[in-house]
Design a protein around this motif. Sequence first.
Motif, PDB file in Angstrom:
ATOM      1  N   PRO A   1      42.346  82.704  52.175  1.00 44.09           N
ATOM      2  CA  PRO A   1      43.602  82.173  51.612  1.00 44.09           C
ATOM      3  C   PRO A   1      44.502  83.259  51.035  1.00 44.09           C
ATOM      4  O   PRO A   1      45.733  83.167  51.139  1.00 44.09           O
ATOM      5  N   CYS A   2      43.917  84.286  50.439  1.00 47.35           N
ATOM      6  CA  CYS A   2      44.729  85.387  49.898  1.00 47.35           C
ATOM      7  C   CYS A   2      45.433  86.145  51.017  1.00 47.35           C
ATOM      8  O   CYS A   2      46.618  86.477  50.912  1.00 47.35           O
ATOM      9  N   ARG A   3      44.711  86.418  52.105  1.00 49.02           N
ATOM     10  CA  ARG A   3      45.322  87.141  53.219  1.00 49.02           C
ATOM     11  C   ARG A   3      46.361  86.274  53.935  1.00 49.02           C
ATOM     12  O   ARG A   3      47.331  86.794  54.495  1.00 49.02           O
ATOM     13  N   PHE A   4      46.153  84.958  53.933  1.00 59.01           N
ATOM     14  CA  PHE A   4      47.157  84.053  54.503  1.00 59.01           C
ATOM     15  C   PHE A   4      48.474  84.170  53.732  1.00 59.01           C
ATOM     16  O   PHE A   4      49.552  84.262  54.336  1.00 59.01           O
ATOM     17  N   LEU A   5      48.391  84.181  52.411  1.00 55.89           N
ATOM     18  CA  LEU A   5      49.597  84.347  51.612  1.00 55.89           C
ATOM     19  C   LEU A   5      50.211  85.729  51.830  1.00 55.89           C
ATOM     20  O   LEU A   5      51.441  85.862  51.912  1.00 55.89           O
ATOM     21  N   ASP A   6      49.382  86.764  51.933  1.00 53.42           N
ATOM     22  CA  ASP A   6      49.908  88.108  52.187  1.00 53.42           C
ATOM     23  C   ASP A   6      50.680  88.161  53.501  1.00 53.42           C
ATOM     24  O   ASP A   6      51.733  88.799  53.591  1.00 53.42           O
TER      25      ASP A   6
END
Length: 720
Positions: A200-205
């Motif tokens: 999820p963090c990399r999706f937002l990035d």
Amino acid sequence: MSPGLAWLRAIALTTLLTASVSYARDEILFTSSVTYCDPPETLLVQQFDMVYFNKNESVFFNISASSVEENVNVTANLLLNVYGLTPVNVTIDLCDILGGALCPLPQYNFVGSDTLSLPSSLNVADKIPGIAFKVPDLEGYAQLSLLEVGTGDLKACVQATLSNGWSTHQPAVTWSTAGVAIAALISAVWQSLSPTALAPCRFLDLLYLYQTIASSALLDLNYPSVYRAFALNFAWAIGLVPSSSEQNTIDHMRYITGGRMANSTSGSAIAFVNRKLSPYNDQSLISTNTASSGFSPLNLGRRSSSGIFEQIKILSTEGVATVTSSSSNVLDAGVPIYTNSIHIATANAFMTVFFAALILTAIALAVFGLGYVGLLAMHRFRLGRAERRVELKALYSSLVRVWSLRLGLLFLYPIVVFAFYQWTLKDSWLSILLSVIAFLAVACGTGYSAFIVMRTAHQSKAYALYSRPAIISSHGPLYAQYRTARYFFFLISLACVYLKAIFIVFAKASGLAQIILFLTVEVGVMTSVFVLRPHRTRGADVLASYLAIVRLVCTGLMIAFVERLAVDAIPRVAIGIVMAVIYSVAVIVVVINFVLHCGIQQLWTKQDTSQHEGSANDAMVEKDDRGSSFPDLLRPKNATPEQNIPLDPEINEPHTPLTPPSAEGEQNVNKRDSASTNFGNLLPRRWSFTPLSSPADSHLSHPSLSSPYHTQDATRHQHT
């Protein structure tokens, strides 16, 4: 062809994320837009289309024009401007050609189309550089001016922009980037049961990077055509998804609610760009009192000859507009030119973003509803294990809250930018009202979560944010990716959103001021990443540092686009291509990083059952510097600290009781003893009241050491 330009063009065409395969086609130049550069008096042009084929040096033309004045003798001036240069600027006395048939201009309608082979004596192919047929988003135009003999009065002026059919704005790129985002979303949802999951963090990035590229073309700058076209590939990431039916609906809504600005059009914005800017690059013909920036090119892409004729037909049906220094239809810099380039009117920009956010919100609510119905069905029909059903039901509300927060974070930047911009237009009270509601919704939603996080950290210690499942499972997207000591780093990201939105909208009168302010923000972000190193792992800090450097470098390169610096067109185009390449590589890096951490390697990793389960869990959570995974809140925590804790040496020694135990007691001891170590042996009762050995006095019970996040931060500081 210049080797440097050829090298830049080769890099751009191979790295701009195009999914379509290159194929050979004819080298051509054609008119992509036609406008009057002066109000027509003598010559009225209804249609003016031309295509030049370099292969056989032939020209196809389709002209419809008429003369309305009597006894007008004129000379014709033909000017060709390519990247600010004028290789052709000739004046012809019409009385000296065609036996004087055009002197004076005859009063009749002339309609005709044909394909003519140019005489070899003209040697046109040698005069046009080969790069003109290959460089994407060609910046050139032809101008025909009719001047009255004797007085020199301008009787007619027509400008036609030229294109070669190549562009960095490709539908394949748009669909490819959107497809990658959808795949990242699916992986993020799959792993989101763990609040410390990396996907999820990399999706937002990834989405933040898309939004950065798209919004980088919203400033008051003279962008080269090639870069603005590249940035348009990511317009969907900030909610600018054009639809003719939607735009017509918004036009009607604005009209009945007080809107008086221009409506959307299916034509290209290239015809209404300030002539001082790309693709015209002419400082002498037309100037406006307002600051202007670059344009976005016509989305022609790779086309066959038949496709080009279809585009010409569309352009012809739009009519010929008059664009002068005093025209009200000249597009301003920044948002107007960007949105009109994809057929979204300036006044429709916010409503387009609002409807996109509304549709995504409705989809999210539908998915949440279906998930809840699925849980009810599992309980009703007793599907799966009972404990698993109870566990999922207890976690579902937190899952809904955490994804609602992620959606708010994704909507925040585009809604804030275009809501602010809508307030400056003063057009349609309903659009302004909806912009206020949308702004308050996303600002209050994300602000409330930020307030909860900061209040919890203030009232309790920072480790409480990571040790309380109710907090991290609902507000984790703000801070879960950061170390305990750097939980507040999310405030910097939120501040950047509002600062950039303010700079884009309220500093639009000066492109130089915008660049200086953006550079200040990017330098501050990069410095904070370097100094604070907020992420849990070195790898995450390296990625964040790389993206910060990319943003800073590209923002610095945009100084060349400041209009008052008057940088020549060719250097600006080269810089635009370099920026597009840098951002393209950054997108590829983020995608590769996401793939490496999304657990896809499990598909080909062969391990036993226990190892496979362990790797699946490890793939869902981020690793710290020593390789240990952060705890999944779905599992009970192991309170055993990772540090080496000194123990009483007497505990490790075999205990010899003063009196031998009974046979029954000895049998029980032997059953629990290990064959290789004395740890875990059943000790005599007198051990229980030995002060040095009492478990109650051990520092294992200290809350700060029982938290694995505290241990990881301590380990991180030891490394640093």
